[in-house]
Scaffold this active site. Structure first.
Site, mmCIF file in Angstrom:
data_model
loop_
_atom_site.group_PDB
_atom_site.id
_atom_site.type_symbol
_atom_site.label_atom_id
_atom_site.label_comp_id
_atom_site.label_asym_id
_atom_site.label_seq_id
_atom_site.Cartn_x
_atom_site.Cartn_y
_atom_site.Cartn_z
ATOM 1 N N ASP A 1 0.775 -1.131 0.143
ATOM 2 C CA ASP A 1 -0.073 0.065 0.033
ATOM 3 C C ASP A 1 1.031 1.085 0.081
ATOM 4 O OD1 ASP A 1 -3.096 0.683 0.299
ATOM 5 O OD2 ASP A 1 -1.787 2.155 1.539
ATOM 6 N N ASN B 1 -3.559 12.801 -3.809
ATOM 7 C CA ASN B 1 -4.680 12.992 -4.624
ATOM 8 C C ASN B 1 -5.236 14.376 -4.134
ATOM 9 O OD1 ASN B 1 -4.767 10.951 -6.431
ATOM 10 N ND2 ASN B 1 -5.727 9.549 -4.995
ATOM 11 N N HIS C 1 -5.835 13.951 -8.949
ATOM 12 C CA HIS C 1 -6.124 12.584 -9.461
ATOM 13 C C HIS C 1 -5.064 12.340 -10.653
ATOM 14 C CE1 HIS C 1 -8.910 10.930 -6.672
ATOM 15 N NE2 HIS C 1 -9.691 12.303 -6.904
ATOM 16 N N ASP D 1 -2.463 9.191 -10.720
ATOM 17 C CA ASP D 1 -2.395 8.140 -11.620
ATOM 18 C C ASP D 1 -1.064 8.189 -12.087
ATOM 19 O OD1 ASP D 1 -5.132 7.908 -11.417
ATOM 20 O OD2 ASP D 1 -5.787 8.776 -13.317
ATOM 21 N N GLU E 1 -4.470 2.510 -4.379
ATOM 22 C CA GLU E 1 -3.095 2.575 -4.232
ATOM 23 C C GLU E 1 -2.616 1.209 -3.563
ATOM 24 O OE1 GLU E 1 -4.772 4.232 -0.255
ATOM 25 O OE2 GLU E 1 -5.568 3.998 -2.584
#
Length: 341
Positions: A201, A209, A214, A218, A244
């Site tokens: 993670d 974010n 975002h 990404d 994630e």
């Protein structure tokens, strides 16, 4: 002949995973062309290093006996195979004994990703056309399967394929476990190698974010996925579970080897530069994949180890087996029983 050919095409396109597609392809080629040996090679480029693996091979020993050889890394690929992979062109060589060796490139998104190697008596023009047609069908259907099995953003395996892949790995490990026990005369000196599942993670990814949007998030996910593909072996399974969260399944190694590998990867992520983010770290929970474990239990164990890694400061790895040993009850302590989690 036409009816049998159509039946074989239907059989090829009926498969729903790459492994079944490959075995079906080799059987079909042998049925219609009668090759002495057929192999499927796959290549991956990590940095400047080209890794070549023979994912499946079929060889005729005599009229009634065949030999299947599964995944094997090729340390010294032939010059013809390398030339086929680099040029994406068919290469054929015929020896003085009349035996022909042919390499046919396999491409995905216009990039060569492997080759099919054939050893056979000299092929007629009709056989060559048929062989090329089968390879094209395989290539086209491989593209469809790849799109269905892969995460759209990162290109890693997706969550939907996880259960099937892990089940196949566990079943294979059961077979290998019995072979190892049978072959190992001195059990005390045997050093255990097993598969491992790691759940990873990205630490504080929500802040990325929230702070940068975002699109930046990404980009971070994509760079991390590319880093994983370059760092880990082509035989390891890399999944994006969503958001994630990632899952990695490793081929059999010792505890010390997987611990060292993952520590090196955590350090690599720490050094990697991501857009806008000053420093990015990951937390990893690891669990052993036993030959008789249920996939859901393996995943739960890795998830618990991941939770412990995050609770203890993040940017680290934690093994479920280490957690269990810490909470083992001392001898003679009956107690009321306390749940580990």
């Amino acid at each position: 002949m036409q009816e049998e050919l159509l039946h074989s095409v239907v059989k090829l396109t009926k498969t729903r995973d790459v492994d079944s597609l490959e075995s079906s392809l080799l059987s079909t080629i042998h049925e219609f062309i009668g090759c002495q040996k057929i192999s499927i090679y796959k290549s991956t480029l990590g940095g400047d290093e080209l890794t070549v693996e023979c994912s499946l091979s079929f060889e005729v020993l005599d009229d009634k006996q065949y030999h299947w050889q599964e995944s094997e890394r090729i340390l010294s690929p032939s010059s013809e195979l390398l030339s086929c992979l680099h040029s994406a062109c068919i290469i054929a060589i015929q020896g003085q004994d009349g035996v022909e060796r042919r390499w046919i490139p396999i491409t995905l998104s216009d990039k060569p990703i492997g080759a099919i190697a054939i050893v056979s008596p000299s092929l007629s023009s009709a056989d060559q056309v048929l062989l090329n047609a089968f390879c094209c069908i395989y290539e086209n259907y491989l593209t469809i399967l790849h799109e269905n099995e892969r995460d759209k953003l990162t290109g890693l395996l997706n969550r939907q394929t996880f259960d099937k892949k892990l089940k196949q790995l566990v079943e294979k490990q059961v077979v290998n476990h019995h072979k190892t026990l049978k072959a190992s005369e001195d059990r005390k000196q045997y050093k255990e190698t097993v598969s491992w599942l790691a759940m990873m993670d990205i630490d504080h990814f929500k802040q990325v974010n929230d702070s940068y949007g975002h699109v930046c998030g990404d980009e971070v996910l994509l760079i991390l996925a590319q880093t994983m593909e370059k760092f880990f072996s082509s035989t390891d399974l890399l999944f994006r579970f969503g958001g994630e969260e990632f899952v990695l399944v490793f081929e059999p190694v010792t505890f010390e080897e997987v611990e060292s590998l993952l520590n090196d990867f955590v350090a690599l992520v720490r050094r990697t530069k991501f857009p806008f983010v000053d420093k990015l770290t990951v937390s990893i929970g690891v669990a052993k994949v036993g030959p008789y474990d249920f996939p859901i239990h393996i995943l739960e164990n890795a998830d618990r180890a991941l939770y412990a890694a995050k609770e203890n400061g993040r940017d680290q790895i934690c093994f479920f087996e280490s957690l269990v040993s810490c909470y083992e009850r001392p001898a003679g302590d009956e107690g009321d029983g306390v749940d580990l989690f």
